[in-house]
Structure formats: C-alpha cells, structure tokens
Design an enzyme around this catalytic site. Structure first.
Site, mmCIF file in Angstrom:
data_model
loop_
_atom_site.group_PDB
_atom_site.id
_atom_site.type_symbol
_atom_site.label_atom_id
_atom_site.label_comp_id
_atom_site.label_asym_id
_atom_site.label_seq_id
_atom_site.Cartn_x
_atom_site.Cartn_y
_atom_site.Cartn_z
ATOM 1 N N PHE A 143 0.846 -1.187 0.000
ATOM 2 C CA PHE A 143 0.000 0.000 0.000
ATOM 3 C C PHE A 143 0.889 1.248 0.000
ATOM 4 O O PHE A 143 1.928 1.272 0.659
ATOM 5 C CB PHE A 143 -0.903 -0.016 1.233
ATOM 6 C CG PHE A 143 -2.000 1.007 1.186
ATOM 7 C CD1 PHE A 143 -3.104 0.818 0.389
ATOM 8 C CD2 PHE A 143 -1.898 2.177 1.929
ATOM 9 C CE1 PHE A 143 -4.115 1.770 0.329
ATOM 10 C CE2 PHE A 143 -2.900 3.135 1.882
ATOM 11 C CZ PHE A 143 -4.016 2.932 1.082
ATOM 12 N N ASP A 220 1.570 -5.030 8.659
ATOM 13 C CA ASP A 220 0.409 -4.162 8.469
ATOM 14 C C ASP A 220 -0.825 -5.071 8.439
ATOM 15 O O ASP A 220 -0.966 -5.920 7.558
ATOM 16 C CB ASP A 220 0.555 -3.394 7.146
ATOM 17 C CG ASP A 220 -0.600 -2.458 6.868
ATOM 18 O OD1 ASP A 220 -1.726 -2.730 7.326
ATOM 19 O OD2 ASP A 220 -0.403 -1.463 6.149
ATOM 20 N N TYR A 245 -11.260 1.003 10.811
ATOM 21 C CA TYR A 245 -12.471 1.418 10.100
ATOM 22 C C TYR A 245 -12.928 0.415 9.047
ATOM 23 O O TYR A 245 -13.936 0.644 8.379
ATOM 24 C CB TYR A 245 -12.302 2.806 9.467
ATOM 25 C CG TYR A 245 -11.010 3.019 8.710
ATOM 26 C CD1 TYR A 245 -10.819 2.520 7.436
ATOM 27 C CD2 TYR A 245 -9.980 3.746 9.293
ATOM 28 C CE1 TYR A 245 -9.642 2.731 6.757
ATOM 29 C CE2 TYR A 245 -8.796 3.968 8.625
ATOM 30 C CZ TYR A 245 -8.624 3.458 7.344
ATOM 31 O OH TYR A 245 -7.448 3.662 6.672
ATOM 32 N N LYS A 246 -12.214 -0.684 8.903
ATOM 33 C CA LYS A 246 -12.635 -1.709 7.946
ATOM 34 C C LYS A 246 -13.478 -2.759 8.670
ATOM 35 O O LYS A 246 -14.641 -2.516 8.993
ATOM 36 C CB LYS A 246 -11.408 -2.315 7.271
ATOM 37 C CG LYS A 246 -10.537 -1.305 6.521
ATOM 38 C CD LYS A 246 -9.350 -1.973 5.870
ATOM 39 C CE LYS A 246 -8.347 -0.968 5.315
ATOM 40 N NZ LYS A 246 -8.888 -0.111 4.258
ATOM 41 N N ARG A 394 -12.645 -4.533 -6.417
ATOM 42 C CA ARG A 394 -12.549 -5.364 -5.218
ATOM 43 C C ARG A 394 -13.948 -5.612 -4.673
ATOM 44 O O ARG A 394 -14.750 -4.680 -4.551
ATOM 45 C CB ARG A 394 -11.709 -4.677 -4.136
ATOM 46 C CG ARG A 394 -10.260 -4.488 -4.486
ATOM 47 C CD ARG A 394 -9.449 -4.058 -3.284
ATOM 48 N NE ARG A 394 -10.034 -2.905 -2.581
ATOM 49 C CZ ARG A 394 -9.458 -2.291 -1.567
ATOM 50 N NH1 ARG A 394 -8.287 -2.709 -1.124
ATOM 51 N NH2 ARG A 394 -10.026 -1.254 -0.982
#
Length: 419
Positions: A143, A220, A245-246, A394
């Site tokens: 990322f 991560d 937040y996922k 995705r």
C-alpha cells in the site's frame, strides 16, 4: 428486491444464475452468523454493499451509544471522565482488539493516531533499534502509505530500501523474503493481506525468515484485523499496525492500533515524544521520560469519541469468535469465486485473487479494462464495490454484515454493466 433479482435471473441464458440464487439462499439459511445482519444500519438506495474492506457499515445502535456518551460521559461527568475511564481507554480498547482479533496477550496493543503515524513511529523505532544494519525490506506493490513512510524513514536514517517483487496474485512468500534479507536488514515490513489481490501472507513463516537474518518484523494488519485469525504472540511478531475502520467498524478516520511485543518494551522507543506517552503525564517536567509498557507508544491526547464505534463491533466478533467469522468470510469469498466463474469469466473478466481460500483474506479482486467506468455505473445504481487502479474491482465481503445473496446481487450487477 427478491422479485427483481429473480426476474433478472430469468433473462440469463442457461440455468447458472438461478442455481446460484438457490445456493446463495441455502448458504444464508445455514449461516450461523446470519442473525447479525440485522445489527447493521440500513443504507437507503443501496442494494449491495461490497466495500466493507474499505469502510465497514455502522451498527444500528450506534446513534444511541453516541448520544449516551455525549449526555453522560462527556456532558455530565465532563473532565472527570478522564480520571474515571478515558485515560486508560487506549490501552483497554487495545487489549480488547488483541484478545478478540490478534491472538496477543494484554499490555502489548494500544489505540492511537492514524495508521500512517503509527507506521512511522514503529518503523523509525525499529531501525534505530538495529544499529549497524542499514536496509529496510518492503514489497514493491505494498500500500502506498507503507512504501512512502518506509522511504521517508530510510532517508532519515541513512538506510536503503530493498524491494520485494512477488507474484501479483499470490503475494509475498517466505522464500521471497529469505532471498533478500541479510546481515544488513534492520526491518522487514509487509502487509498480512494484500490490499489489491487479497493474498494472505504466511505470517509465521515470513516472520521466521526475517528473524533468521536478525531483522525485526513489522506487519500491516489493516486488511486482516477482524476477518482473519492470527497469533501474534505465538508467531513471534515484533511489531504490527492496523486500522479500525474496515472489519472493526470504527467509522471513517477512526484511530489505528499498534502492537509492540513485550520483550521490546523499553528497548524500542518511538520517536514522537508527546505528553501522553510520558512516564508522568502531569509532571510537566523539562525533559521527556517514556512511560513503562505499551503506553509509551502514545504521543498526543487520545481520540476518545472516535474509539466508541469499534467497541460494539468488537463485542459482536467476540460473541462468535474470530474463527467463526473467518469461516463465514471463506464461505462468502468461495461463493463469490463460483459466481465469477459462471457469470463473469465468460465475459473476459479476470480473477486477480488466489482461488484457494487459505491463501486469501476477506476480499477478492476481479479485473477488466472497462471497470473504471463500470464502477461509476454501479455506484449510481446503488451497488457499491471498490475500484483499484488500473482495472480492478474489489469485492469486500465483511462477514458479519454481508449475505451470500447480497454478494450475488453485486456480481449480477457487474455482469449487467458489462453487457
């Protein structure tokens, strides 16, 4: 919605889509976690939300909890709440995340800052803790934040980045890492689940490969925390960072968490010396002395209100257990792959994720040259997947808030947009 879905199926050549609908309903009927679907707030106009790996849906009772917080904790107790609860909240919520999702004992995880800030803190501290070593190993396709921060840390510390370039679908392996680490490696920093393909890295094997070279290992966990079981303590992980937040439902911009193995406390020291990480917060002394234990990873005043939403989601995961959540995740992604094979592969769509469930996390990625425009159309129609440059969609299937039928509805919408 059911009638329109069935009408849509009747327009499909052959029997594959009706068969998939029957299978989706059978899987949903047998799903032991299906009763949790009602715990999440409705989104008017949205027929399929397939982006839970970017932003989880809010729980239905969250407005009442926020209202009670403002009325009682803040509005009534006022500043007294710091002494009564808030001061310890980064550690208590961190311990809860560790217990429910990370396979880690208490006292090693803290909630603070953003993912980016915590990555910087831990990367910079790890490199400083390995004097005489001047290389950071990181995946070339990781990322952007991870890569950008690693590059900045390398520049500050006079270190060199060593890039790993694994298979784009299957992701990084222990063999990839063993081939690039050496006596010069200070830190290996990788993602547990690839944000593009969803490939799931072999955390224990890769961690051993880093340790065999004398390097520290940082993971991560942004795309795995709350969806994939792990055992950070047992697997010897040194450092880890993850967002909330996922799959943890913390809401937009909710603070991240950091894990620092107990043996590194007092040895690895983070570089942002704020007042909340000091040994005596209220001494207001002339020099910084870090707190003992995990609190030394804190810097500024914790975001108390932003830690509220994730606590309800942690309760849901704890009630079922992360193993059961993972089983539902595998069922959803397996079903999505089967639907892809029947409905999308004949249209030239490519599968950009591992087929084997043990090799992927909670999302799958599909590719087609027209997907950037397709995504715009899907969003306008209330079907919400996630586009990733240059040509990937995705499908993020958050286990507790997503059904198999909703997954099929989204894939049918992709098929129709292509047609």
């Amino acid at each position: 919605m059911t009638e329109s879905l069935e009408d849509e199926h009747r327009r499909v050549a052959g029997i594959s889509a009706p068969d998939l609908l029957s299978e989706a309903r059978r899987l949903d009927a047998a799903d032991p976690l299906a009763h949790h679907l009602a715990a999440f707030a409705d989104a008017p106009g949205v027929s399929a939300y397939l982006d839970g790996n970017s932003l989880g849906r809010p729980l239905r009772d969250l407005p009442e909890k926020v209202s009670a917080f403002i009325r009682d904790d803040w509005g009534t107790r006022l500043i007294r709440s710091w002494d009564e609860r808030w001061m310890a909240l980064p550690m208590t919520v961190g311990d809860r995340i560790a217990e429910v999702t990370l396979g880690a004992a208490a006292g090693q995880t803290v909630v603070a800052d953003s993912t980016s800030v915590l990555l910087y803190k831990l990367m910079r501290a790890a490199v400083a803790a390995r004097p005489g070593r001047d290389e950071i190993v990181i995946e070339a396709g990781n990322f952007p934040t991870d890569r950008f921060i690693a590059a900045g840390v390398a520049q500050e510390a006079g270190a060199t980045l060593r890039w790993v370039e694994p298979d784009a679908v299957m992701g990084v392996t222990a063999e990839d890492i063993a081939a690039v680490v050496s006596e010069r490696t200070a830190l290996v920093a990788l993602s547990h689940v690839d944000y593009r393909s969803g490939a799931l890295a072999d955390m224990p094997s890769i961690t051993r490969a880093a340790h065999d070279a004398g390097a520290l290992m940082l993971w991560d966990l942004c795309h795995s925390a709350g969806a994939v079981p792990m055992k950070l303590d047992e697997w010897g992980v040194d450092l880890a960072v993850g967002c909330t937040y996922k799959y943890l439902g913390g809401g937009p911009g909710s603070p991240a968490f950091a894990y620092l193995r107990t043996e590194h406390h007092g040895v690895i020291t983070q570089p942002i010396h704020g007042w909340f990480g000091a040994a005596d917060i209220f001494a207001m002394g002339p020099e910084y002395a870090p707190a003992d234990g995990i609190r030394q990873l804190l810097s500024g005043t914790p975001p108390v209100l932003s830690m509220l939403p994730m606590q309800g989601m942690l309760d849901l995961i704890a009630a079922e257990g992360i193993t059961a959540v993972r089983a539902k995740s595998i069922s959803l992604t397996d079903f999505a792959v089967r639907a892809y094979d029947e409905l999308l592969a004949p249209l030239g769509v490519r599968l950009l994720s591992p087929r084997e469930s043990s090799r992927r996390g909670g999302h799958i990625t599909i590719g087609h040259d027209s997907f950037q425009e397709v995504t715009k159309r899907l969003w306008s129609e209330g079907v919400i997947p996630d586009f990733r440059f240059p040509d990937g969609i995705r499908l993020g299937l958050s286990p507790l808030s997503t059904s198999h039928e909703e997954t099929l509805r989204g894939i049918l919408a992709v098929r129709d947009a292509l047609a």
